[in-house]
Motif scaffolding. Structure first.
Motif, mmCIF file in Angstrom:
data_model
loop_
_atom_site.group_PDB
_atom_site.id
_atom_site.type_symbol
_atom_site.label_atom_id
_atom_site.label_comp_id
_atom_site.label_asym_id
_atom_site.label_seq_id
_atom_site.Cartn_x
_atom_site.Cartn_y
_atom_site.Cartn_z
ATOM 1 N N GLU A 260 -8.117 0.634 -7.555
ATOM 2 C CA GLU A 260 -8.842 -0.227 -6.558
ATOM 3 C C GLU A 260 -8.261 -1.749 -6.312
ATOM 4 O O GLU A 260 -8.269 -2.019 -5.117
ATOM 5 C CB GLU A 260 -10.157 -0.687 -7.539
ATOM 6 C CG GLU A 260 -11.180 0.439 -7.898
ATOM 7 C CD GLU A 260 -10.921 1.244 -8.951
ATOM 8 O OE1 GLU A 260 -9.697 1.124 -9.462
ATOM 9 O OE2 GLU A 260 -11.760 2.091 -9.187
ATOM 10 N N ALA A 261 -7.382 -1.826 -7.230
ATOM 11 C CA ALA A 261 -6.314 -3.073 -6.746
ATOM 12 C C ALA A 261 -5.573 -2.742 -5.703
ATOM 13 O O ALA A 261 -5.421 -3.547 -4.624
ATOM 14 C CB ALA A 261 -5.669 -3.521 -8.066
ATOM 15 N N ILE A 262 -4.935 -1.499 -5.473
ATOM 16 C CA ILE A 262 -3.970 -1.352 -4.499
ATOM 17 C C ILE A 262 -4.544 -1.150 -2.984
ATOM 18 O O ILE A 262 -4.410 -1.566 -2.210
ATOM 19 C CB ILE A 262 -3.238 0.191 -4.927
ATOM 20 C CG1 ILE A 262 -2.328 0.054 -5.986
ATOM 21 C CG2 ILE A 262 -2.741 0.696 -3.630
ATOM 22 C CD1 ILE A 262 -2.059 1.309 -6.497
ATOM 23 N N ASP A 263 -5.937 -0.555 -3.186
ATOM 24 C CA ASP A 263 -6.785 -0.461 -2.109
ATOM 25 C C ASP A 263 -7.115 -1.729 -1.589
ATOM 26 O O ASP A 263 -7.015 -2.290 -0.256
ATOM 27 C CB ASP A 263 -8.165 0.232 -2.213
ATOM 28 C CG ASP A 263 -7.870 1.793 -2.431
ATOM 29 O OD1 ASP A 263 -6.910 2.247 -2.396
ATOM 30 O OD2 ASP A 263 -9.021 2.325 -2.663
ATOM 31 N N GLU A 264 -7.477 -2.843 -2.068
ATOM 32 C CA GLU A 264 -7.831 -4.020 -1.741
ATOM 33 C C GLU A 264 -6.861 -4.742 -1.266
ATOM 34 O O GLU A 264 -6.825 -5.598 -0.066
ATOM 35 C CB GLU A 264 -8.614 -4.957 -3.098
ATOM 36 C CG GLU A 264 -9.267 -6.245 -2.568
ATOM 37 C CD GLU A 264 -10.601 -5.663 -1.703
ATOM 38 O OE1 GLU A 264 -10.884 -6.537 -0.915
ATOM 39 O OE2 GLU A 264 -11.334 -4.739 -2.048
ATOM 40 N N TYR A 265 -5.575 -4.736 -2.086
ATOM 41 C CA TYR A 265 -4.418 -5.174 -1.392
ATOM 42 C C TYR A 265 -3.959 -5.061 0.023
ATOM 43 O O TYR A 265 -3.689 -5.646 0.801
ATOM 44 C CB TYR A 265 -3.045 -4.942 -2.639
ATOM 45 C CG TYR A 265 -3.147 -5.674 -3.726
ATOM 46 C CD1 TYR A 265 -4.052 -6.968 -3.790
ATOM 47 C CD2 TYR A 265 -2.700 -5.249 -5.034
ATOM 48 C CE1 TYR A 265 -4.165 -7.518 -5.114
ATOM 49 C CE2 TYR A 265 -2.676 -5.888 -6.168
ATOM 50 C CZ TYR A 265 -3.430 -7.075 -6.107
ATOM 51 O OH TYR A 265 -3.609 -7.912 -7.446
ATOM 52 N N GLN A 266 -4.056 -3.343 0.132
ATOM 53 C CA GLN A 266 -3.744 -2.886 1.376
ATOM 54 C C GLN A 266 -4.658 -3.251 2.444
ATOM 55 O O GLN A 266 -4.028 -3.524 3.453
ATOM 56 C CB GLN A 266 -3.473 -1.402 1.090
ATOM 57 C CG GLN A 266 -2.329 -1.014 0.381
ATOM 58 C CD GLN A 266 -2.035 0.413 0.039
ATOM 59 O OE1 GLN A 266 -3.131 1.274 0.542
ATOM 60 N NE2 GLN A 266 -1.049 1.197 -0.083
ATOM 61 N N ILE A 267 -5.886 -3.545 2.096
ATOM 62 C CA ILE A 267 -6.773 -3.948 3.276
ATOM 63 C C ILE A 267 -6.319 -5.201 3.573
ATOM 64 O O ILE A 267 -6.416 -5.545 4.886
ATOM 65 C CB ILE A 267 -8.150 -3.572 2.575
ATOM 66 C CG1 ILE A 267 -8.651 -2.155 2.531
ATOM 67 C CG2 ILE A 267 -9.151 -4.444 3.480
ATOM 68 C CD1 ILE A 267 -9.827 -2.076 1.707
ATOM 69 N N LEU A 268 -6.383 -6.142 2.739
ATOM 70 C CA LEU A 268 -5.935 -7.792 3.119
ATOM 71 C C LEU A 268 -4.704 -7.700 3.538
ATOM 72 O O LEU A 268 -4.449 -8.416 4.730
ATOM 73 C CB LEU A 268 -6.019 -8.472 1.662
ATOM 74 C CG LEU A 268 -5.495 -9.881 1.952
ATOM 75 C CD1 LEU A 268 -6.569 -10.574 2.947
ATOM 76 C CD2 LEU A 268 -5.725 -10.635 0.608
ATOM 77 N N ALA A 269 -3.435 -6.938 3.200
ATOM 78 C CA ALA A 269 -2.425 -6.945 3.983
ATOM 79 C C ALA A 269 -2.458 -6.554 5.536
ATOM 80 O O ALA A 269 -1.973 -7.074 6.370
ATOM 81 C CB ALA A 269 -1.267 -6.206 3.199
#
Length: 303
Positions: A29-38
């Motif tokens: 979930e963290a990876i998904d959120e980081y990639q969306i924000l990036a």
């Protein structure tokens, strides 16, 4: 509150959400959120609109996106030597929260993400739709592919007494529009039940040729862990990727996976599934009802 202030507030909330997931150990979930924000930050960086953010602020946002990618990469690869830690990322919170007034030096020596597409998980599925509509225009495609992707294949590990190593020969993949895929290659990864990497991710070189509904790879991939050391429920994933010139990015077209009980010497064909890649194997949809598969050949090495 102005629109730009609302945007910054959303970015900050997304950042907090990602770091919360990260600190709770919910890494996927963290990876998904980081990639969306990036992706959102990069979109702003590439925008020609100078009314909302100055060039200097855009540079800062670009560096922020780089740090998000670095943390995401560190979470995906357990072998990372110079990993970007969560506490490092948390130092950046005042920047994203106060980007409109922030005037200090960026705390890390990083460069903005290059001008390219960063796709959040599942986002490329929507971007692909219009390309699927005009897929019939590739009738005159050439039978071989230029070498855009050199590949990142690794050598076989040293043998250990009583331990088994696996070599996977990727022979070919069957696709109804095989001739229209540009610079196709396959990303190979080994994941646990939570979708976390157990090995370094490897990429094949670009495919060697196409023939009818097949793209031929004829390449060997060495799995980077002895089979006895893989946890219960692990699986080997194969993501088929190709370049989309209209969108100027590399897209995942489909994926396949092989579970531990399927590992045995000799040839095997495995089914193809629709993207986005589901590393947790919970929501699987077959790519096609046609008899088109990924063709592999397995060799086991035991000392």
């Amino acid at each position: 509150m102005s629109d730009v202030s609302k945007t910054v507030q959303k970015w900050h909330a997304s950042f907090r959400k990602g770091t919360d997931f990260d600190s709770w150990g919910q890494l996927v979930e963290a990876i998904d959120e980081y990639q969306i924000l990036a992706r959102q930050l990069q979109k702003e960086v590439q925008s020609s609109n100078l009314h909302d953010f100055t060039e200097e602020q855009k540079k800062t946002l670009g560096k922020f996106a780089t740090c998000l990618e670095m943390r995401s990469a560190a979470l995906q690869c357990t072998q990372s030597q110079e990993e970007f830690k969560l506490e490092d990322l948390k130092k950046l919170e005042p920047i994203i929260k106060n980007i409109l007034t922030y005037n200090k030096d960026f705390p890390f020596d990083v460069q903005p993400v290059p001008l390219r597409k960063i796709l959040a998980p599942g986002e490329e599925e929507n971007l692909d739709f219009e390309e699927e509509l005009d897929a019939g225009t590739g009738a005159g495609s050439t039978p071989s592919f230029p070498s855009r992707v050199p590949g990142t294949l690794l050598p076989r590990l040293p043998s250990e007494p009583g331990m088994t190593l696996l070599t996977l020969a990727i022979e070919k993949i069957g696709l109804k529009d095989a001739g229209q895929c540009i610079d196709p290659y396959i990303t190979v990864s080994v994941k646990d039940l939570n979708g976390i990497d157990l090995n370094p991710v490897q990429e094949t070189p670009v495919a060697t040729r196409k023939e009818d509904t097949y793209i031929h790879f004829s390449v060997e991939v060495e799995i980077q862990k002895h089979l006895e050391k893989l946890p219960k429920g692990a699986a080997i994933f194969f993501e088929f990727k190709h370049y989309k010139p209209k969108k100027r990015f590399t897209s995942t077209k489909c994926f396949a996976f092989m579970e531990m009980d399927e590992i045995k010497p000799g040839p095997i064909v495995i089914e193809l599934y629709k993207k986005p890649t589901d590393f947790k194997r919970k929501k699987l949809n077959l790519l096609t009802k046609k008899p088109l598969y990924l063709h592999l050949n397995q060799t086991l090495h035991k000392d």
